[in-house]
Design a protein around this motif. Structure first.
Motif, short mmCIF file in Angstrom:
data_model
loop_
_atom_site.label_atom_id
_atom_site.label_comp_id
_atom_site.label_asym_id
_atom_site.label_seq_id
_atom_site.Cartn_x
_atom_site.Cartn_y
_atom_site.Cartn_z
N ILE A 105 -4.14 10.26 5.05
CA ILE A 105 -3.87 11.63 4.90
C ILE A 105 -4.75 12.44 5.91
CG2 ILE A 105 -5.67 12.02 2.85
CD1 ILE A 105 -1.92 13.61 3.33
N ASP A 106 -6.10 12.08 6.26
CA ASP A 106 -6.97 12.80 7.01
C ASP A 106 -6.19 12.77 8.38
OD1 ASP A 106 -9.15 13.28 5.31
OD2 ASP A 106 -9.49 11.19 5.14
N HIS A 107 -5.77 11.74 8.75
CA HIS A 107 -5.15 11.74 10.13
C HIS A 107 -4.05 12.48 10.33
CE1 HIS A 107 -7.72 8.42 11.28
NE2 HIS A 107 -7.08 7.77 10.35
N ILE A 108 -3.22 12.72 9.06
CA ILE A 108 -1.97 13.67 9.06
C ILE A 108 -2.67 15.25 9.44
CG2 ILE A 108 -0.08 14.92 7.64
CD1 ILE A 108 0.26 12.13 6.54
N PHE A 109 -3.75 15.53 8.57
CA PHE A 109 -4.47 16.70 8.77
C PHE A 109 -4.81 17.07 10.17
CE2 PHE A 109 -4.41 16.63 4.14
CZ PHE A 109 -3.97 17.88 3.83
N GLN A 110 -5.47 15.78 10.73
CA GLN A 110 -6.00 16.07 12.10
C GLN A 110 -4.90 16.22 13.05
OE1 GLN A 110 -8.09 12.14 12.30
NE2 GLN A 110 -9.96 13.12 11.41
N SER A 128 8.58 11.05 11.05
CA SER A 128 7.74 10.22 10.08
C SER A 128 7.25 10.56 9.15
CB SER A 128 6.61 9.75 11.14
OG SER A 128 5.53 10.81 11.20
N GLU A 129 7.10 12.13 8.81
CA GLU A 129 6.68 12.67 7.62
C GLU A 129 7.87 12.61 6.67
OE1 GLU A 129 3.14 15.94 8.31
OE2 GLU A 129 5.34 16.72 8.19
N ASP A 130 9.12 12.94 7.22
CA ASP A 130 10.42 13.24 6.29
C ASP A 130 10.72 11.76 5.81
OD1 ASP A 130 10.44 15.67 6.94
OD2 ASP A 130 12.11 15.64 8.31
N GLU A 131 10.70 10.69 6.78
CA GLU A 131 11.18 9.46 6.39
C GLU A 131 10.10 8.49 5.56
OE1 GLU A 131 12.66 7.85 9.94
OE2 GLU A 131 13.96 9.45 10.35
N THR A 163 10.31 19.44 4.15
CA THR A 163 11.48 19.01 4.81
C THR A 163 12.38 20.22 5.38
OG1 THR A 163 11.57 16.94 3.64
CG2 THR A 163 13.65 17.62 4.81
N LEU A 164 12.52 21.28 4.42
CA LEU A 164 13.23 22.47 4.78
C LEU A 164 12.48 23.21 6.02
CD1 LEU A 164 14.03 23.78 1.46
CD2 LEU A 164 15.73 22.57 3.06
#
Length: 174
Positions: free
Chosen positions: A52-57, A109-112, A132-133
């Motif tokens: 999750i830290d990588h997503i925020f980065q 990648s987030e959506d799937e 997603t919207l």
């Protein structure tokens, strides 16, 4: 004004609030009683970096690039400076097309992957649908910026280096 509006929408428009407690503070941000960074982590503070830290980065990096793109749009040379404006538009458009591709890959990648995993958590159930919207709305904004850049290139007398067809920007819309 349109570029500022679109960039503002993509960078942080009407997005829902983040999930509850998305990440604990890092040890670097934990302060001792004197206000200086502590040499050791506080109790119950995670000291490793998780997915999750990588997503925020990555989101932070996307926002920084949007700010840079906006700055470059606002500082385009005047139309009378034909050669400078043409070079600046080519650079801007190339960076925008690359950014759009990176953004699309990240959103997919987030959506799937990420959002379905969030849906499995009881406390985050039904939260990811709004994200997603957001991705769908942001895709529309990217198309709008693409049209604006195309219009700027036409006005500058530049041909379409990134025309329709395989590998062209029209392929990026779906």
């Amino acid at each position: 004004d349109l570029a500022r509006h679109v960039v503002g929408q993509v960078a942080g428009g009407a997005t829902p609030p983040p999930p509850p407690n998305p990440r604990p503070p890092s040890p670097a941000t934990v302060r001792s009683s004197g206000g200086a960074p502590s040499d050791r982590p506080a109790a119950n503070v995670r000291t490793t970096t998780g997915p999750i830290d990588h997503i925020f980065q990555f989101h932070d990096a996307l926002r920084r690039e949007l700010v840079r793109l906006e700055s470059d749009v606002l500082s385009l040379p005047a139309p009378e400076e034909v050669a400078l404006r043409a070079a600046a538009l080519r650079d801007l458009e190339g960076r925008f097309v690359f950014f759009w591709g990176v953004y699309r890959a990240h959103s997919r990648s987030e959506d799937e992957l990420v959002f379905p995993a969030l849906e499995d958590k009881d406390e985050l159930h039904n939260v990811s649908h709004s994200y997603t919207l957001d991705h769908e709305h942001e895709q529309d904004l990217f198309v709008e910026v693409d049209h604006c850049l195309r219009d700027l290139r036409r006005a500058a007398g530049l041909s379409g280096d990134y025309g329709p067809g395989p590998g062209g920007r029209q392929d990026m819309r779906g």
